[in-house]
Design an enzyme around this catalytic site. Structure first.
Site, PDB file in Angstrom:
ATOM      1  N   LEU A 163      22.040  26.160 -58.519  1.00 33.05           N
ATOM      2  CA  LEU A 163      22.904  25.150 -58.457  1.00 33.05           C
ATOM      3  C   LEU A 163      24.224  25.454 -57.942  1.00 33.05           C
ATOM      4  CD1 LEU A 163      22.268  23.628 -62.002  1.00 33.05           C
ATOM      5  CD2 LEU A 163      21.444  22.406 -59.724  1.00 33.05           C
ATOM      6  N   ALA A 222      16.499  27.545 -52.722  1.00 34.75           N
ATOM      7  CA  ALA A 222      15.126  27.756 -53.522  1.00 34.75           C
ATOM      8  C   ALA A 222      13.975  27.250 -52.525  1.00 34.75           C
ATOM      9  CB  ALA A 222      15.420  26.669 -54.558  1.00 34.75           C
ATOM     10  N   LYS A 267      23.781  33.807 -57.834  1.00 33.12           N
ATOM     11  CA  LYS A 267      25.323  34.440 -57.711  1.00 33.12           C
ATOM     12  C   LYS A 267      26.294  33.564 -57.056  1.00 33.12           C
ATOM     13  CE  LYS A 267      24.544  35.247 -53.349  1.00 33.12           C
ATOM     14  NZ  LYS A 267      25.130  34.255 -52.651  1.00 33.12           N
TER      15      LYS A 267
END
Length: 324
Positions: free
Chosen positions: A74, A15, A97
């Protein structure tokens, strides 16, 4: 049109390096919030999004009325739980994914999506890249004749036992991490689903580190043989080839465009010079976010749904069940 305010659950490395900057750069989107209890982990996000609001918990971010969409990077085993929580909180969801660990779990996500009236899907970014749109178009047009065989290789070497990809309790292994690319890409481009499969799987400490799948895929235009190798213990390599009776299509950087190499698609046909299409500088993560926003704001088509993700997870389940 007001920008869509996005929040990220957790300060994951991916991220920080890819999806956070992509949300910030995408037209119609704004990275507005991050959930992390670590000021140190939040700072790199603030470096490119200075107005970022930082919540000290995932629940606090989901309760933020200014946040319209949530990106979830996560660990794999938490995807279903937090996708459902985000939908229940009235947020649109883009989840990394694999969005689930078994296909049956996605049925519950589909039901939660439909009940919420919000959009939720898996962050399968390659279908947004023009190289895959072109490969699919060439296959649809029959430019390589009858498709007879497809093969995929995706590998990198990551022996670190502390890395999340090597931990069984967080859903590690080459199959969930990169098998989704090796399987989904062929399903998407050739509009095909698996027939009979056979798999050879090597494991270390409870996670697969090498998987070789062979078998057949079945499409609207007929079947073709299939081979896919994924490994987290081999030198980095990625390539996809579709081979027909009159030519072949090769993608030399099919998955990590601009990271592994430059995206490039080659069409080779008998008796003709190769046709090579290159895509310098195309950021598939930015395109993914922009397509996501346009789908919600304008009803534009979106190329990857929870139903598509369920098809890939069903193939993953089948790969595991087909071990020799």
């Amino acid at each position: 049109m007001d920008a869509m305010n996005w929040g990220i659950l957790g300060a994951a490395k991916f991220a920080r390096e890819h999806m956070g900057p992509a949300i910030h750069a995408a037209r119609g989107a704004r990275l507005a919030a991050l959930a992390t209890s670590s000021a140190e982990k939040a700072q790199p996000f603030k470096d490119f999004a200075p107005d970022l609001k930082v919540h000290d918990s995932y629940d606090a971010l989901l309760a933020d009325p200014e946040i319209e969409a949530v990106y979830i990077p996560l660990p794999n085993t938490l995807h279903v739980e937090w996708t459902k929580k985000a939908l229940a909180a009235g947020k649109h969801v883009l989840c990394e994914k694999p969005i689930a660990m078994e296909a049956s779990e996605i049925d519950g996500l589909i039901a939660a999506r439909d009940a919420s009236g919000k959009f939720a899907t898996e962050a399968y970014m390659i279908v947004h890249h023009p190289q895959w749109e072109l490969a699919r178009q060439w296959l649809d047009e029959g430019l390589i004749g009858e498709l007879r065989h497809a093969d995929v290789v995706f590998s990198f070497n990551n022996p670190d036992p502390t890395n999340i990809r090597n931990k069984p309790e967080t859903g590690g292994g080459s199959i969930p991490d990169i098998g989704v690319y090796a399987y989904s890409s062929v399903r998407f481009a050739a509009r095909a689903e698996p027939g009979e499969l056979r798999s050879v799987i090597q494991r270390e400490n409870g996670v697969d580190t090498y998987t070789h799948v062979t078998g057949e895929m079945l499409g609207a235009k007929g079947g073709f043989t299939y081979s896919a190798i994924t490994s987290t213990r081999l030198h980095p390599r990625q390539e996809v080839t579709f081979q027909g009776d009159a030519g072949l299509i090769r993608l030399s950087c099919p998955f990590n465009a601009n990271v592994f190499d430059q995206a490039e698609v080659t069409l080779s046909r008998t008796g003709e010079p190769d046709r090579v299409q290159r895509f310098p500088g195309v950021n598939q993560y930015v395109i993914q976010v922009e397509n996501y926003v346009r789908h919600i704001r304008e009803g534009a088509p979106y190329p990857w749904t929870l139903e598509d993700a369920r098809g890939t997870q069903a193939m993953i389940d089948k790969v595991r069940a087909s071990e020799l």
